[in-house]
Structure formats: C-alpha cells, structure tokens
Design a protein around this motif. Structure first.
Motif, PDB file in Angstrom:
ATOM      1  N   SER A 266       6.285  18.984  22.969  1.00 61.77           N
ATOM      2  CA  SER A 266       7.471  19.153  22.076  1.00 61.77           C
ATOM      3  C   SER A 266       8.236  17.834  22.475  1.00 61.77           C
ATOM      4  CB  SER A 266       8.120  20.321  22.504  1.00 61.77           C
ATOM      5  OG  SER A 266       9.521  20.350  21.843  1.00 61.77           O
ATOM      6  N   GLU A 267       8.327  17.232  23.570  1.00 62.81           N
ATOM      7  CA  GLU A 267       9.021  16.138  23.639  1.00 62.81           C
ATOM      8  C   GLU A 267       8.201  15.097  23.042  1.00 62.81           C
ATOM      9  OE1 GLU A 267      11.134  16.480  27.897  1.00 62.81           O
ATOM     10  OE2 GLU A 267       8.943  16.165  27.935  1.00 62.81           O
ATOM     11  N   GLU A 268       6.811  15.008  23.046  1.00 63.41           N
ATOM     12  CA  GLU A 268       6.126  13.868  22.370  1.00 63.41           C
ATOM     13  C   GLU A 268       6.325  13.892  21.081  1.00 63.41           C
ATOM     14  OE1 GLU A 268       2.152  14.694  23.804  1.00 63.41           O
ATOM     15  OE2 GLU A 268       2.560  14.042  26.083  1.00 63.41           O
ATOM     16  N   VAL A 269       6.351  15.134  20.488  1.00 65.48           N
ATOM     17  CA  VAL A 269       6.581  15.171  18.860  1.00 65.48           C
ATOM     18  C   VAL A 269       7.803  14.825  18.576  1.00 65.48           C
ATOM     19  CG1 VAL A 269       6.588  17.058  17.102  1.00 65.48           C
ATOM     20  CG2 VAL A 269       4.977  17.018  18.509  1.00 65.48           C
ATOM     21  N   VAL A 270       9.011  15.472  19.413  1.00 62.53           N
ATOM     22  CA  VAL A 270      10.212  14.875  18.945  1.00 62.53           C
ATOM     23  C   VAL A 270      10.622  13.446  19.112  1.00 62.53           C
ATOM     24  CG1 VAL A 270      12.666  14.874  19.848  1.00 62.53           C
ATOM     25  CG2 VAL A 270      11.419  17.192  19.667  1.00 62.53           C
ATOM     26  N   GLY A 271       9.971  12.725  20.176  1.00 66.18           N
ATOM     27  CA  GLY A 271      10.023  11.448  20.322  1.00 66.18           C
ATOM     28  C   GLY A 271       9.528  10.775  19.227  1.00 66.18           C
ATOM     29  N   GLU A 272       8.239  11.011  18.556  1.00 64.89           N
ATOM     30  CA  GLU A 272       7.586  10.377  17.749  1.00 64.89           C
ATOM     31  C   GLU A 272       8.386  10.554  16.506  1.00 64.89           C
ATOM     32  OE1 GLU A 272       3.214  10.311  15.297  1.00 64.89           O
ATOM     33  OE2 GLU A 272       3.498  11.222  17.106  1.00 64.89           O
TER      34      GLU A 272
END
Length: 316
Positions: free
Chosen positions: A65-71
């Motif tokens: 989730s954090e990776e997706v949000v960051g992207e």
C-alpha cells in the motif's frame, strides 16, 4: 470503460492542522490480486476527482500500500494530506517512520498515527514519558511528519487520548453499525478540542454490504433462516440482509466527520461510493434510525465486531 467521477472540492479544515480536506478520503487500496499499475491508476483517478486525503500503513499488504501510494503521488504530492501509521506500538518509533518514508519515496508524511490503539494498556504505554507519542513528537520536530495521532477501535481509549492533548487527529469508526459512544462522546469531544476526525468502517469492514466476516473473508458458518429482500440465491440458500453503498455513505456523512475514508481498490467501487457521496443530503433522525435497524440485521452472524468493545472504567 468506467464512468466519469464527480468533482470534489475541499470543504473543511481538518482540526487544528489547518489543512482543508475533502469530505471523502482514499483508504487502503492494496490488493495483491490486482496488478500494481491498476492500483496506482485507481488511486490517481480518485485524486483526479479532487480527493485530497490518502491513508496507508506498513501492514497493508506488507508495504505494498505504501509503495502504491508513493508511486501515485509522484509529481502530485502538493495539496494532498498523506496519513501513514506506526504499526508496532512498543518498538522504537524512528526506524518505523524511516521505513515508511523509504517505501513511500517521500521525505515527509503529513500525519503519522499509531495504528489500532484499541487496548487501554496500549494507550497508557504510548502516552507515558519516553513512550511512543513522545518519540513520534520528536519525528515531527525533525520534519518527518507534521502531525501525530492515533487510530483506535475503542471509544474509551479515544476519549483518554483526546483529553491528553497529545493528538492532532484521531481516526475511528463511524457508520451505520458503530457503538454510540463514538457518536455521542468521541466525536463532540474531538470537535470541542479542535482535533481532526477521520472516520473509517463506513461499510462495517464489508459486512454491511455482503456475506463476509470482514474484508472479504468468507463466512465460516452461514446463518440460516435469515432471508433478505432478495429471497434466495440461485442455489436456494437464504440471501442475508445487506445495506447499499449509498445508505452507508449517506449515513456516515450525516454523522459529519471531517473526512470519511473509504477503501476503493477498483474503479467500479469508486463509481458507486463517490457518486453516492456527491449526491448526499443529510438523513432525518427517522431515516438514521431505520438504517441502524437494518444494519443490525445485516451484520448479525457475520463474526466479531471488534470495533464495538465493552466499556472500561479507567483508561488513564
């Protein structure tokens, strides 16, 4: 082909943060069964509709989730209020914050909250001198976050946290099936203290919309003899009572949190939820009562309702 979404505008300052938030925010969208690019595109679609609050956490699909949000936020971080979590209450806070920032690929989060502080003893430890809240305060001073707070599934913990003066924002359940203490005690206290309110459990972990024990888990024991308005399914099994997306959204917005978070991992989910929010008008007391009654029927027999704990006499 998905339908176009309504446009949302900022409507209210999120407590004393001063950030003017949209009424609806984007909750956890991580789903490893969905291609990562699709998750990013769905999140950006919500941002394109004007939504300006996003929530994530390290333990949502183990950092995905954090990776997706960051992207999704690359190149459009300005004007978005980003919420992340500290999952391990008793571990040092700084390394957890730094790990989240690495996965996000951003230098700062607007709000870090301790995740699911739902036991009185957990709050006591966090609030103690040298505890997690003090450590998180140091991260704020170092510029890794702007604000701090907690999310909780316990009304008494939330009251104690609000009275402590240590929280800029609190996150808690609001929807058709929540303990009345959230509405009667926590919400007005937060308002009176200028603490921001971000709500979740609009759909009761999915229990109000479908036959699940929460977040898509199948029922381990299907209740019998409870037939909803649909009668029976194609196998002759009773159809359990459900609420609609529109009913849940309208009910929660009538309670009036600063921001109502909703997990919307797919465009069709965004369509249903955001069109309902855009068409919202406050429900009458009579209609609120009717929806609550139907929610009780819709959630019965679908496993634990962990966000409605018994009252405790002393949280500290």
């Amino acid at each position: 082909m998905t339908s176009s979404l309504p446009r949302f505008m900022p409507r209210r300052a999120l407590g004393r943060t001063g950030f003017v938030a949209t009424a609806v925010g984007l909750g956890d969208i991580a789903d490893r069964a969905v291609p990562r690019a699709s998750l990013v595109d769905t999140l950006r679609r919500g941002l394109d509709a004007g939504l300006n609050v996003i929530d994530t956490a390290p333990n949502y699909e183990e950092g995905l989730s954090e990776e997706v949000v960051g992207e999704a936020l690359r190149g459009r971080r300005d004007g978005v209020f980003l919420i992340d979590k500290v999952d391990e209450h008793d571990a040092p806070v700084a390394p957890q914050v730094e790990g989240s920032l690495r996965r996000l690929g951003h230098e700062r989060v607007d709000l870090f909250v301790f995740h699911a502080v739902s036991e009185p003893d957990a709050w006591r430890r966090l609030a103690a001198p040298g505890g997690g809240m003090e450590q998180l305060g140091a991260c704020v001073r170092e510029g890794k976050a702007r604000f701090r707070g907690i999310s909780s599934h316990h009304p008494d913990v939330l009251v104690a946290a609000l009275r402590s003066g240590l929280c800029d924002v609190v996150m808690f359940p609001l929807g058709p099936f929540v303990d009345t203490r959230y509405v009667d005690d926590v919400l007005p206290l937060a308002r009176s203290l200028g603490v921001g309110v971000v709500s979740f459990k609009t759909f009761g972990a999915g229990k109000l919309l479908g036959d699940t024990e929460g977040y898509g888990r199948p029922l381990t024991a299907r209740p019998r003899g409870k037939v909803g308005s649909g009668g029976h399914d194609d196998r002759g099994a009773p159809v359990l009572p459900h609420l609609s997306v529109e009913e849940c959204v309208r009910y929660t917005l009538t309670l009036d949190p600063d921001v109502m978070l909703m997990g919307m991992s797919h465009p069709n989910e965004q369509d249903a939820a955001l069109h309902a929010a855009n068409a919202w008008a406050p429900l009458s007391d009579e209609t609120l009562g009717h929806v609550r009654s139907r929610a009780r029927a819709a959630i019965d027999g679908k496993g634990a309702v962990w966000w409605n704990p018994p009252a405790v006499s002393d949280v500290g």
